[in-house]
Design a protein around this motif. Structure first.
Motif, mmCIF file in Angstrom:
data_model
loop_
_atom_site.group_PDB
_atom_site.id
_atom_site.type_symbol
_atom_site.label_atom_id
_atom_site.label_comp_id
_atom_site.label_asym_id
_atom_site.label_seq_id
_atom_site.Cartn_x
_atom_site.Cartn_y
_atom_site.Cartn_z
ATOM 1 N N LEU A 1 0.695 -1.207 0.237
ATOM 2 C CA LEU A 1 -0.004 -0.019 0.053
ATOM 3 C C LEU A 1 0.907 1.272 -0.009
ATOM 4 C CD1 LEU A 1 -2.664 -1.040 2.944
ATOM 5 C CD2 LEU A 1 -3.079 -0.780 0.223
ATOM 6 N N LYS A 2 2.431 1.155 -0.088
ATOM 7 C CA LYS A 2 3.260 2.276 0.084
ATOM 8 C C LYS A 2 2.976 2.929 1.227
ATOM 9 C CE LYS A 2 4.069 2.330 -4.960
ATOM 10 N NZ LYS A 2 4.099 0.912 -4.981
ATOM 11 N N GLU A 3 2.720 2.391 2.471
ATOM 12 C CA GLU A 3 2.527 3.180 3.613
ATOM 13 C C GLU A 3 3.612 2.829 4.712
ATOM 14 O OE1 GLU A 3 -1.234 2.187 5.429
ATOM 15 O OE2 GLU A 3 -2.507 2.819 3.611
ATOM 16 N N GLU A 4 4.655 2.092 4.238
ATOM 17 C CA GLU A 4 5.737 1.924 5.205
ATOM 18 C C GLU A 4 6.274 3.044 5.749
ATOM 19 O OE1 GLU A 4 8.179 0.968 1.418
ATOM 20 O OE2 GLU A 4 6.084 1.192 2.178
ATOM 21 N N ALA A 5 6.775 4.031 4.893
ATOM 22 C CA ALA A 5 7.455 5.470 5.739
ATOM 23 C C ALA A 5 6.568 5.811 6.636
ATOM 24 C CB ALA A 5 7.547 6.206 4.383
ATOM 25 N N HIS A 6 5.198 6.051 6.340
ATOM 26 C CA HIS A 6 4.352 6.633 7.465
ATOM 27 C C HIS A 6 4.175 5.605 8.655
ATOM 28 C CE1 HIS A 6 1.044 9.079 8.915
ATOM 29 N NE2 HIS A 6 0.137 7.894 8.927
ATOM 30 N N LEU A 7 4.027 4.647 8.458
ATOM 31 C CA LEU A 7 4.087 3.573 9.557
ATOM 32 C C LEU A 7 5.386 3.780 10.453
ATOM 33 C CD1 LEU A 7 2.824 0.981 11.259
ATOM 34 C CD2 LEU A 7 4.141 -0.462 9.665
ATOM 35 N N ASN A 8 6.492 3.692 9.629
ATOM 36 C CA ASN A 8 7.775 3.750 10.245
ATOM 37 C C ASN A 8 7.925 4.923 11.116
ATOM 38 O OD1 ASN A 8 8.447 1.225 9.673
ATOM 39 N ND2 ASN A 8 9.566 2.011 7.979
#
Length: 193
Positions: free
Chosen positions: A151-158
């Protein structure tokens, strides 16, 4: 500083990109006020993050609330459910978010009136909230990280998790043992840069 001013301080320091600075208690600020405003923020953040996964985190895909094979979480609120029960991950998160909302809405725990006193057990309640919010992060990282990446959300999650870890570390809100499911990630965040 009160409510809205504290929020402005958080937004301003978060925008600076220095999360270590952003989590520190502003000079002259009441620690309970700071914890209260941030508790609401982190609750909303985790709720939104998990919300992006609800179609993938189902009772079928996640029949237990876990963080890898070694860590399983059971639900108890101490009121209606006194003995911890095994529930699916989505049910656990639903119970948790409902429980936190009740705490946040309870005037005697999170006073809304300016200058109203915080209860003597306030920091214990905050610690329980953060310990349980951590479990949602642990579940997301262990069970849904590939979906987050797709979902290309890993930067936000991290970034959200880094902020969470720095805040909980600054105020010693979560016991080290509770962080075990994400110990390597937590340690890498806490390494002095």
């Amino acid at each position: 500083m009160q409510g809205a001013q504290l929020q402005k301080h958080i937004d301003a320091t978060l925008g600076s990109g220095n999360l270590r600075e952003a989590v520190r208690l502003p000079p002259g600020e009441d620690i309970n006020e700071w914890l209260a405003v941030n508790t609401v923020d982190f609750f909303n953040q985790v709720n939104l993050l998990y919300g992006t996964l609800t179609e993938f985190c189902t009772p079928v895909t996640c029949p237990t609330m876990s963080a890898g094979p070694k860590y399983e979480y059971r639900w108890a609120d101490g009121v209606t459910i006194k003995k911890p029960i095994e529930v699916s991950a989505p049910k656990y998160v639903e119970y948790l978010m409902d429980w936190i909302e009740v705490q946040l809405d309870e005037e005697s725990i999170f006073p809304q009136r300016l200058g109203a006193p915080f209860p003597s057990n306030f920091q214990d309640v905050v610690k329980t909230i953060f310990k349980r919010l951590f479990r949602v992060y642990a579940h997301i990282y262990h069970s849904h990280f590939q979906k987050i990446v797709s979902l290309k959300e890993e930067a936000h999650l991290n970034t959200c998790f880094k902020h969470f870890v720095l805040f909980t570390s600054e105020f010693r809100l979560i016991e080290k043992g509770e962080l075990a499911p994400l110990q390597d990630l937590v340690e890498s965040i806490l390494q002095p840069k």
